[in-house]
Structure formats: structure tokens, C-alpha cells
Design a protein around this motif. Structure first.
Motif, short mmCIF file in Angstrom:
data_model
loop_
_atom_site.label_atom_id
_atom_site.label_comp_id
_atom_site.label_asym_id
_atom_site.label_seq_id
_atom_site.Cartn_x
_atom_site.Cartn_y
_atom_site.Cartn_z
N LYS B 7 -18.04 -21.07 31.46
CA LYS B 7 -17.48 -22.41 31.95
C LYS B 7 -15.92 -22.15 31.66
CE LYS B 7 -20.93 -25.77 32.19
NZ LYS B 7 -21.76 -26.93 31.35
N ASP B 9 -13.56 -24.28 30.69
CA ASP B 9 -13.14 -24.89 29.48
C ASP B 9 -13.49 -24.45 28.18
OD1 ASP B 9 -12.07 -26.57 31.14
OD2 ASP B 9 -13.01 -28.43 31.10
N GLU B 10 -14.89 -23.94 28.12
CA GLU B 10 -15.60 -23.49 26.97
C GLU B 10 -14.93 -21.97 26.78
OE1 GLU B 10 -17.71 -24.98 25.10
OE2 GLU B 10 -17.74 -23.43 23.79
N ALA B 12 -11.70 -21.19 27.31
CA ALA B 12 -10.36 -21.56 26.74
C ALA B 12 -10.41 -21.84 25.35
CB ALA B 12 -9.59 -22.49 27.67
N LYS B 13 -11.51 -22.73 25.07
CA LYS B 13 -11.84 -23.17 23.70
C LYS B 13 -12.20 -22.10 22.63
CE LYS B 13 -15.04 -26.16 22.57
NZ LYS B 13 -15.94 -27.19 22.99
N ARG B 14 -12.80 -20.97 23.43
CA ARG B 14 -13.07 -19.89 22.30
C ARG B 14 -12.13 -19.06 22.12
NH1 ARG B 14 -19.67 -19.03 22.76
NH2 ARG B 14 -20.12 -21.38 23.16
N LEU B 16 -8.99 -19.56 22.18
CA LEU B 16 -8.07 -20.54 21.31
C LEU B 16 -8.57 -20.45 19.72
CD1 LEU B 16 -5.40 -22.36 21.56
CD2 LEU B 16 -6.94 -24.10 21.03
N ALA B 17 -9.85 -20.57 19.65
CA ALA B 17 -10.38 -20.68 18.39
C ALA B 17 -10.35 -19.21 17.80
CB ALA B 17 -11.79 -21.00 18.24
N ASP B 26 -0.61 -22.86 15.92
CA ASP B 26 -0.96 -23.45 17.21
C ASP B 26 -0.25 -22.92 18.58
OD1 ASP B 26 -2.68 -24.56 15.61
OD2 ASP B 26 -1.96 -26.55 15.62
N ALA B 30 -1.93 -21.24 21.65
CA ALA B 30 -1.89 -21.85 23.04
C ALA B 30 -1.36 -21.18 24.10
CB ALA B 30 -1.21 -23.29 22.81
N THR B 33 -3.73 -18.32 24.77
CA THR B 33 -4.69 -18.62 25.79
C THR B 33 -4.10 -19.14 27.09
OG1 THR B 33 -5.70 -19.56 23.61
CG2 THR B 33 -6.55 -20.48 25.75
N LYS B 34 -3.38 -19.81 27.11
CA LYS B 34 -2.70 -20.18 28.55
C LYS B 34 -2.55 -18.86 29.48
CE LYS B 34 1.06 -22.55 30.97
NZ LYS B 34 2.41 -23.18 30.80
#
Lengths: 341, 341
Positions: B7, B9-10, B12-14, B16-17, B26, B30, B33-34
Motif C-alpha cells: 500500500k 501510505d504504508e 511511505a511510512k516505512r 520514513l521510519a 525529520d 521527509a 521519502t518524497k
């Protein structure tokens, strides 16, 4: 086609005289002669002296204004627009370049769009003029449709050139002056007269299918050939976006054809775009000069494949210039006759 | 290689993490990730999420500074230099682009060079960010040697991308993001695993001789292939001149290789170059918008060859994005494992 060798100074003199005889004012005649001599000296014969016949024809027809009063409008700290008054494109382009250099000295970079211009010959001389002022130069223009799109069955873009130049201490500038088509149109015509097969993926028939038969070729393919022509088509689009869309001038398919048109009285409203970038505002002039030296030394040290030769952009052209300055410039018989050689 | 669909969103979240877990601050996490999500969404998988493994490795090794303090130095009314403090290239590049846009609003065009940067992923996201601000954007970088020169027997330039973008009213920007090589390296690797012949003139063996055998291919040929590769090599040089020579950073052959190097602790001092051009300072924003509309309408109206499809730069990528936003992003098994999918 029969060719004769003519003396460099004599050719320049006759080009100038032919323009003046059409009522072209001195600055324009000098600009056009300079641009044509650049191409003829560097071996870019398609954009050299042979164009004089065409320019005289369209000057007489009214398409191009021999008494153009080029004007410049500064639009920002780093930008300007130049209005060519429908005169010879070489004049408009050299004027725009002078403005771009002046702006870049003030602001670090100068971007100039040109409107109501006409054919500027090769794009190289204008990038070169910027390099001769110590800056990185870029020049582009769009022109009438002859090159296909990736997967396209009809011509869309012109041969839309991109020209870049950069100063090199102690030698002639680095100079890249390239059409965004795979192959120049003149090469296709040459192969036709030689009855020789074209390379793969450089030209297409009337329906857009790639062909190696020069008699069947009706359009050029964009740089990158059959498989990767989307890159060349994209780059041709860059030329159109900067030269025409940004300046509000004519899109490639909307041009009155440069040649093979009955209309030689209506101005074509051609646009161009120029950039001058001053190295002094980045790492500095000295670091830039040392970097160019190192880059070219590394490049020329690369071993060549058997029978090949590794060169930087411009190396071949500057060598041709040396040879032609010595031996003279080959002129096709039609152009020679037109200039009374 | 096995792939799984994840997915958006998932993912992108991972990403970033994973960066934050390496101590990346940060803003940098970001930015990276972008840029990776841009590539993964648009189908440029070589420059998408799969790079996270590499970035985490070089962050841990010390080559890339997770706590980079990017700084900007205005050098003229239209120019600036951005120092990336050896951090993630995506942060440096997005910062440089923001500065270029700000300068262009003031001066009509903004040119920004970046130093002490690192791999920025694809070049497209930065040109795109400029287009999203209503301007024509250009982004380029150089990288380590893998592409031959015309007639060269050894790799010289990197795949040195040129990315251009322009805003289009009511639709996604016109977007050209191209390597100056004939073919991407990943395509060669793919053909190797498929045991499939390469197209003619896109790759060469260790001695520089063109080959269609993907197992024998050791270097890429510049755009234009066997006959016209001097154009692609010249364009790769444009990327190097603007990104490295102008900014005083690393030349292509001098780079510590991005991958396959034991040294993951020494910063690579990579340079980039960005341009933002404000249409308001040329023919004006409205004329520019109408011109883009006319250009794209004309382009998309060109008939296609049998089985082909005529598209503008970006059309294919924006369609992939729509599909991936709906269906998810395919991830190779190594990257999926790294991100605990």
C-alpha cells in the motif's frame, strides 16, 4: 553535386554584398554573414553559405524585413524579451545574446526570449558568443515539422536544435550544437543520391514506419531511434517550450514551411531562447577553468575503440575550421553560381 | 525476482521510519521519502523505494550525514549556491529548488548550484516541484562512470539525467526525466535475466564494441546509439559541466562508485544544478498556459503508428501513478524484506 573551393575572405565579402544588395542594413548583414561563416568554416554546410539563396529570396518576398529595428524589453533582474521586427534571425539572436551576457554579468544568469524572428541558421554561433564572453551559453529554437514523435505516424517537431558552449582556457570553447532528430535531413538526401542504406531507426516512411531506404524516408525519427525516440522527442519539446510556448510565438506544426512554400511574404514569427550563465557566481571563474581543464584532459585520455577517435564536442568542428581557413571552403555549384564564383 | 504489492501510505511510512531509525532528521527523512515515493509511484522503480537499503547502508557507514545542516549562499540577483553538508541529496535538492523558485519570482529566472551533496534519486521530482510552482523547471546531476563516449573504449560519464518540467493548466505537468545513456542499466540487467537480445547500439562490451548480448555488455552507450552517440555523450557532458564543473564538485570518473565500493565512509561531494524560469517574465503566464494547451492538444492529435501510442512526456508516468495509487506499489522481495513487509 559539383563543388568548388572558395577563399574564406572572399566568401564572407560576397555573402555580405548579397545581403546589402537586398537592402539589408549593415548590422543585420554582418550578423547573418558571421553566422553563415561560422557554419561554413566549422563544416556545418547545411547551415552555411548555401542558405544565402534562401535568405535573399525571402527578403525579396517580404517574409523577412531587411531594415529590422530590433528592440529589447527588460522584464526582470535576470530576464528580457527581444523583438526581432521580422528581420533576419541572426541579427535578433546576436542581439539577444549580447543582452543575455550583459544581464548575466549583473545577475549571474541571463535568460532572453526572442519573438518575431526568423531562421537563425545554426544555433551554435549564439551559444559560442556567450562562451567567448567567459560564460556557459545555451541557445535553442523551434522550426517547422519534419521529425516524428515516438510512435507518431506524422511529422510533428522541427529538427529543433540545442546548442551549448563553455569557455576553455587556452583553447577553443567546448561546443555542442545538435539537432534533436536522429539524423540530419541533409544526410537522408545525401544517402538518397548515393543510393546507400540508412542506419537503423533514424528515418521513417510516410506512415511513420522506420525505414532504411532513403527514397522511402519522408520524416526523421527523434534522437534515440526506434526504441528510445521518446527522449529525442522530449528534447525537441524542450526546444519548443522554451522558444515558442514561453515567448508566445509559433508552434512547430503552425509554421509556414521554411522552404517549399508559395508564401514567402508572410513573416513566420519564430521564437528563440538564450541563456548565459556566469561561472563567477557559482564556484568561481578559476575553479570553473580548472574543472574544464580536468574534464577535457580526462575525456581525451579515454582510449578509443579500433578505428575510432575520442573527441570532446567541438573538437572535430574546430579542426575543420583550421583546415578550411587554410584550404578554403567547399561550395556547391548552385550557391557558387548565385555568388558569382 | 518475486514482487509483492504494498500500500502506498504504508510504504511511505516505512521508508520514513527506516531513515529516522538511522538518525536522519525529520526534514531530510521527509525529502528522501518524497523523492522515493515519486519514483515508485510513477513506475521509475530503479530510483524508487528499492534505494532505501542503499541509503541506510551509506548513512550507517558515514558517507552520508544524517544530521545535515544545509546552507544557502546567495551569489547574485539570480543565483545561489547550496551546501548540502554531505547529507541526503534529496534534502539538498529540494532546498535548492525552493531557493531557485524564490529567486525566479524576484528575478525571472533562478539558477542554483549544489555542492557537498549525495545521490538525489531521480532528477524528475525537483523539476516537477518547480513546475508545481508554476514555472519551467530543470534539474541535473552527474554521477559515476558507466556510459561510454562516442568511439570510447571505457566508461566515462555517468547516466547523467536531464529533467525538465512545465506546468499545464488543469492537468499534471509536462515532465521529461531522462538519462543521457541510450538505455538504463537496469534494462540490461533485466534482459540478462530474461536471456533476451538487447536492441542495437545501446550497450558495449568491455572493449567498447557495441553488443546485443546482455551477458557481454559492460558499459552503456550514450543516447543516439552507435551512429549518433556523440549527441548523448555531449548531453551527458552538459550535465557534468553544470553539476560538477560549474559548482567545483566531483567529475564523473573521480567519484567513489555509488555501489560496489568498500568505501562507504567518505562523502562523495556530488554536485547538482537547478533552474526555475518564470513564464510571467516572458510572454506572460496566460499566453504560456494557452501555448502549453495548444502544444499538448496538437501533440496528442498526431496519429500513432500501428500498435503504438502517441504521448507527451509524463503521460505514461502519470497513468502509472493513477494505477499504483489504486492498486499499490510492486516491491522486489529484498526491499520488501528490508522494510518488514
Amino acid at each position: 553535386m559539383a563543388e568548388i573551393l572558395v577563399k574564406v575572405d572572399e566568401l564572407a565579402k560576397r555573402l555580405l554584398a548579397a545581403l546589402v544588395a537586398e537592402g539589408v542594413h549593415d548590422e543585420a548583414a554582418a550578423a547573418t554573414t558571421k553566422a553563415l561563416m561560422h557554419a561554413s568554416l566549422l563544416g556545418i554546410d547545411s547551415h552555411g553559405a548555401r542558405l544565402i539563396t534562401h535568405y535573399c529570396k525571402v527578403l525579396r518576398g517580404g517574409r523577412v524585413n531587411p531594415r529590422a529595428a530590433v528592440s529589447c524589453h527588460r522584464t526582470g533582474p535576470a530576464t528580457a524579451m527581444v523583438d526581432g521586427d521580422n528581420g533576419l534571425g541572426h541579427l535578433t539572436a546576436y542581439r539577444a545574446v549580447a543582452v543575455a551576457i550583459e544581464i548575466a554579468r549583473e545577475s549571474g544568469i541571463g535568460a532572453v526570449g526572442a519573438t518575431r524572428s526568423s531562421h537563425l541558421g545554426a544555433a551554435g554561433p549564439y551559444a559560442l558568443a556567450i562562451a567567448e564572453a567567459g560564460m556557459i551559453g545555451f541557445a535553442t529554437t523551434n522550426t517547422d515539422s519534419i521529425v516524428g514523435l515516438f510512435d507518431g505516424a506524422e511529422p510533428f517537431h522541427g529538427t529543433n536544435p540545442l546548442a551549448f558552449a563553455a569557455p576553455v582556457t587556452g583553447e577553443k570553447p567546448w561546443l555542442l550544437d545538435m539537432a534533436t532528430s536522429s539524423i540530419p535531413l541533409n544526410r537522408v538526401l545525401l544517402y538518397r543520391s548515393l543510393d546507400k542504406e540508412l542506419p537503423e531507426g533514424v528515418a521513417a516512411d510516410a506512415a511513420g514506419a522506420p525505414t532504411r531506404d532513403p527514397d522511402v524516408a519522408q520524416m526523421l525519427l527523434p534522437l534515440g531511434g526506434a526504441g528510445f525516440g521518446f527522449k529525442g522527442a522530449g528534447l525537441a519539446g524542450v526546444a519548443t517550450l522554451l522558444s515558442a510556448v514561453l515567448t508566445g510565438t509559433t508552434l512547430d506544426p503552425d509554421f509556414i514551411p521554411m522552404v517549399n512554400s508559395d508564401d514567402i511574404s508572410t513573416p513566420r514569427n519564430m521564437g528563440h531562447f538564450f541563456l548565459a550563465i556566469d561561472p563567477a557566481r557559482f564556484a568561481g571563474a578559476n575553479i570553473f577553468a580548472a574543472g574544464m581543464r580536468a574534464y577535457l584532459d580526462q575525456l581525451r585520455a579515454v582510449p578509443a575503440i579500433d578505428g575510432g577517435k575520442v573527441m570532446a564536442p567541438g573538437d572535430r568542428e574546430w579542426a575543420v575550421k583550421q583546415q578550411r581557413l587554410r584550404d578554403g571552403i567547399p561550395l556547391d555549384s548552385d550557391t557558387a553560381a548565385f555568388l558569382n564564383f
